[in-house]
Scaffold this motif. Structure first.
Motif, PDB file in Angstrom:
ATOM      1  N   UNK A 105      -3.877   6.514  13.798  1.00  0.00           N
ATOM      2  CA  UNK A 105      -2.512   6.014  13.980  1.00  0.00           C
ATOM      3  C   UNK A 105      -1.489   7.098  13.676  1.00  0.00           C
ATOM      4  N   UNK A 106      -1.712   7.848  12.603  1.00  0.00           N
ATOM      5  CA  UNK A 106      -0.752   8.888  12.249  1.00  0.00           C
ATOM      6  C   UNK A 106      -0.852  10.102  13.168  1.00  0.00           C
ATOM      7  N   UNK A 107      -2.042  10.432  13.634  1.00  0.00           N
ATOM      8  CA  UNK A 107      -2.170  11.524  14.593  1.00  0.00           C
ATOM      9  C   UNK A 107      -1.459  11.186  15.900  1.00  0.00           C
ATOM     10  N   UNK A 108      -1.547   9.943  16.310  1.00  0.00           N
ATOM     11  CA  UNK A 108      -0.842   9.509  17.521  1.00  0.00           C
ATOM     12  C   UNK A 108       0.668   9.594  17.304  1.00  0.00           C
ATOM     13  N   UNK A 109       1.121   9.258  16.088  1.00  0.00           N
ATOM     14  CA  UNK A 109       2.546   9.368  15.780  1.00  0.00           C
ATOM     15  C   UNK A 109       3.016  10.810  15.936  1.00  0.00           C
ATOM     16  N   UNK A 110       2.279  11.765  15.384  1.00  0.00           N
ATOM     17  CA  UNK A 110       2.695  13.164  15.471  1.00  0.00           C
ATOM     18  C   UNK A 110       2.619  13.687  16.903  1.00  0.00           C
ATOM     19  N   UNK A 111       1.687  13.176  17.670  1.00  0.00           N
ATOM     20  CA  UNK A 111       1.621  13.558  19.079  1.00  0.00           C
ATOM     21  C   UNK A 111       2.902  13.126  19.811  1.00  0.00           C
ATOM     22  N   UNK A 112       3.390  11.945  19.498  1.00  0.00           N
ATOM     23  CA  UNK A 112       4.584  11.419  20.160  1.00  0.00           C
ATOM     24  C   UNK A 112       5.877  11.951  19.534  1.00  0.00           C
ATOM     25  N   UNK A 113       5.793  12.473  18.312  1.00  0.00           N
ATOM     26  CA  UNK A 113       6.975  12.961  17.591  1.00  0.00           C
ATOM     27  C   UNK A 113       6.708  14.371  17.072  1.00  0.00           C
ATOM     28  N   UNK A 114       6.694  15.361  17.967  1.00  0.00           N
ATOM     29  CA  UNK A 114       6.293  16.716  17.569  1.00  0.00           C
ATOM     30  C   UNK A 114       7.240  17.388  16.575  1.00  0.00           C
ATOM     31  N   UNK A 115       8.460  16.889  16.450  1.00  0.00           N
ATOM     32  CA  UNK A 115       9.403  17.486  15.502  1.00  0.00           C
ATOM     33  C   UNK A 115       9.312  16.861  14.106  1.00  0.00           C
ATOM     34  N   UNK A 116       8.579  15.783  13.971  1.00  0.00           N
ATOM     35  CA  UNK A 116       8.458  15.118  12.666  1.00  0.00           C
ATOM     36  C   UNK A 116       7.657  15.993  11.707  1.00  0.00           C
ATOM     37  N   UNK A 117       8.056  15.963  10.445  1.00  0.00           N
ATOM     38  CA  UNK A 117       7.362  16.734   9.406  1.00  0.00           C
ATOM     39  C   UNK A 117       6.481  15.864   8.519  1.00  0.00           C
ATOM     40  N   UNK A 118       6.894  14.599   8.308  1.00  0.00           N
ATOM     41  CA  UNK A 118       6.184  13.716   7.378  1.00  0.00           C
ATOM     42  C   UNK A 118       6.205  12.287   7.918  1.00  0.00           C
ATOM     43  N   UNK A 119       5.079  11.614   7.804  1.00  0.00           N
ATOM     44  CA  UNK A 119       5.079  10.175   8.023  1.00  0.00           C
ATOM     45  C   UNK A 119       4.122   9.525   7.029  1.00  0.00           C
ATOM     46  N   UNK A 120       4.383   8.267   6.731  1.00  0.00           N
ATOM     47  CA  UNK A 120       3.498   7.504   5.856  1.00  0.00           C
ATOM     48  C   UNK A 120       3.301   6.118   6.453  1.00  0.00           C
ATOM     49  N   UNK A 121       2.303   5.419   5.944  1.00  0.00           N
ATOM     50  CA  UNK A 121       2.021   4.067   6.416  1.00  0.00           C
ATOM     51  C   UNK A 121       2.384   3.056   5.323  1.00  0.00           C
ATOM     52  N   UNK A 122       2.436   1.811   5.724  1.00  0.00           N
ATOM     53  CA  UNK A 122       2.542   0.745   4.732  1.00  0.00           C
ATOM     54  C   UNK A 122       1.229   0.636   3.968  1.00  0.00           C
ATOM     55  N   UNK A 123       1.223  -0.164   2.910  1.00  0.00           N
ATOM     56  CA  UNK A 123       0.057  -0.204   2.028  1.00  0.00           C
ATOM     57  C   UNK A 123      -0.135  -1.596   1.437  1.00  0.00           C
ATOM     58  N   UNK A 124      -1.342  -1.815   0.964  1.00  0.00           N
ATOM     59  CA  UNK A 124      -1.702  -3.035   0.240  1.00  0.00           C
ATOM     60  C   UNK A 124      -1.954  -2.644  -1.209  1.00  0.00           C
ATOM     61  N   UNK A 125      -1.455  -3.446  -2.129  1.00  0.00           N
ATOM     62  CA  UNK A 125      -1.619  -3.176  -3.564  1.00  0.00           C
ATOM     63  C   UNK A 125      -2.674  -4.106  -4.152  1.00  0.00           C
ATOM     64  N   UNK A 126      -3.607  -3.513  -4.873  1.00  0.00           N
ATOM     65  CA  UNK A 126      -4.606  -4.264  -5.637  1.00  0.00           C
ATOM     66  C   UNK A 126      -4.460  -3.865  -7.101  1.00  0.00           C
ATOM     67  N   UNK A 127      -4.227  -4.849  -7.976  1.00  0.00           N
ATOM     68  CA  UNK A 127      -4.108  -4.579  -9.409  1.00  0.00           C
ATOM     69  C   UNK A 127      -5.150  -5.406 -10.157  1.00  0.00           C
ATOM     70  N   UNK A 128      -6.009  -4.720 -10.887  1.00  0.00           N
ATOM     71  CA  UNK A 128      -7.070  -5.386 -11.642  1.00  0.00           C
ATOM     72  C   UNK A 128      -7.887  -6.328 -10.755  1.00  0.00           C
ATOM     73  N   UNK A 129      -8.155  -5.856  -9.544  1.00  0.00           N
ATOM     74  CA  UNK A 129      -9.010  -6.594  -8.636  1.00  0.00           C
ATOM     75  C   UNK A 129      -8.330  -7.682  -7.828  1.00  0.00           C
ATOM     76  N   UNK A 130      -7.022  -7.862  -8.014  1.00  0.00           N
ATOM     77  CA  UNK A 130      -6.311  -8.921  -7.295  1.00  0.00           C
ATOM     78  C   UNK A 130      -5.164  -8.328  -6.492  1.00  0.00           C
TER      79      UNK A 130
END
Length: 296
Positions: A105-130
C-alpha cells in the motif's frame, strides 16, 4: 508495482530490538509475510542478553542481522539506516507487527506521489492483550502537521515509510535521548515536510509491557529538550517559533508542577524559571515596534 529492474531492493525494513525474544518473531514474520516482496529486512540487535540470537538463527538468509553493544533504540535505528541499501526506509518496532498489505500500500502511494518524502498508515492499538481505542488527541493527521505534533507524538515509527535522503536534510535519531527520540525526529521533519496519512489500519501497536519506552517516567523532560533543541536550530519559520515557544512554556510549567508535587523543588525551580524566561521572550517578540524602540 512493476518488478524492480535493479538488484537493489526498493525498501529497507529496519527492526531494532533489545531483549525482545518474547515478541520479535511475530514482528519478523509479519515482514516476511508481506505481499510486496522487494525489500531487505535488517534486524539490529542492540546487545540483547536473552534468546534473541537463538530465535533469529532459522531466519539466516531471510534477513540481515547487525549486532552491536547495547546503545539504545536511536543508535540501533541509526545503524540500520547506515547499512540500508534502499532509497526508502521503513521502521518496525520489535513489539509491533504489520498486516500483509502494509508495504504494498505504501509503495503504491510513493509510486503515485513521487515528490512525497514520508507517509504513514493508520494503526490498531493493543494494550495488555486487549484492543483499545486511541483518544481524540492521538488522532493522526495528514499534511503539514508540525503544530499539532508539538503537543504529542502523532507519528508511529512502525507505521512510517520515508525516503532515506531525508536524513541528510534533518539528521537521524538523537542518540542522547533515552525516550521521545521519535518525537524529536518528527519535529525536525514535520516543520519542513508534509507527512501523508493512508487512512487504513495496516499495523498493530502493542503496549502495556514493562520495557515499553513510552511508559518511562518524566517523558515531558525529553520533549522539553527536543523543543529547546529545535528552537536553537535554523529549522523553523517565525510562526513555527511562536507555536513552539508556547508549547515549551506550557510543558515546562506542567513538568515543574509535577516536580514540585514530588518534592523535587530545585528541579521545579529550574523549569519554572525556564517557563518565565520563555514568557518574557514571547512578550518582547510581540511588542509594537515603537514600544520596543522606547525600551532601547
Amino acid at each position: 508495482m512493476p518488478k524492480n529492474p535493479t538488484n537493489t531492493p526498493l525498501v529497507s525494513v529496519i527492526i531494532p530490538t533489545y531483549n525482545r525474544a518474547w515478541c520479535l518473531k511475530k514482528a519478523v514474520d509479519s515482514v516476511l509475510k508481506q505481499d510486496f516482496k522487494d525489500f531487505e529486512l535488517i534486524v539490529v540487535d542492540d546487545g540483547s542478553t536473552d534468546d534473541t540470537q537463538t530465535l533469529l538463527k532459522p531466519y539466516a538468509g531471510a534477513l540481515k542481522l547487525i549486532q552491536q553493544p547495547h546503545s539504545g533504540v536511536s543508535a540501533a535505528r541509526n545503524k540500520g539506516i547506515a547499512v540500508a541499501s534502499s532509497s526508502l526506509i521503513a521502521f518496525l518496532d520489535s513489539d509491533d507487527y504489520w498486516y500483509p498489505k502494509k508495504l504494498s500500500t505504501q509503495m503504491e502511494f510513493f509510486k503515485k506521489n513521487p515528490d512525497a518524502m514520508v507517509c504513514q498508515t493508520e494503526e490498531i492499538w493493543i494494550r495488555n492483550g486487549r484492543r483499545v481505542n486511541p483518544m481524540k488527541k492521538h488522532r493522526k493527521l495528514s499534511g503539514m502537521i508540525f503544530t499539532p505534533s508539538l503537543e504529542l507524538c502523532l507519528i508511529s515509527p512502525s507505521a512510517v515509510v520515508m525516503r532515506k535522503n531525508i536524513f541528510t536534510k534533518v539528521n537521524t535519531f538523537d542518540e542522547s535521548l533515552p525516550a521521545c527520540e521519535d518525537y524529536d525526529l518528527w519535529l525536525r521533519i514535520t516543520c519542513r515536510y508534509p507527512v501523508y496519512l493512508i487512512d487504513t489500519p495496516l499495523i498493530v501497536k502493542t503496549g502495556g509491557h514493562e520495557d515499553q519506552l513510552s511508559r518511562a517516567p518524566g517523558l515531558d523532560k525529553y520533549r522539553i529538550y527536543a523543543l529547546k533543541k529545535i528552537l536553537q536550530g535554523d529549522f523553523l519559520t517565525e510562526p513555527q517559533i511562536q507555536d513552539t515557544e508556547a508549547v515549551l512554556k506550557k510543558k515546562c510549567k506542567i513538568y515543574a508542577d509535577g516536580c514540585e508535587k514530588h518534592g523535587r523543588r530545585t528541579v521545579a525551580a529550574y523549569y519554572y524559571r525556564l517557563a518565565e524566561d520563555i514568557e518574557n521572550k514571547m512578550k518582547e517578540e510581540t511588542k509594537p515596534e515603537d514600544e520596543a524602540e522606547e525600551d532601547f
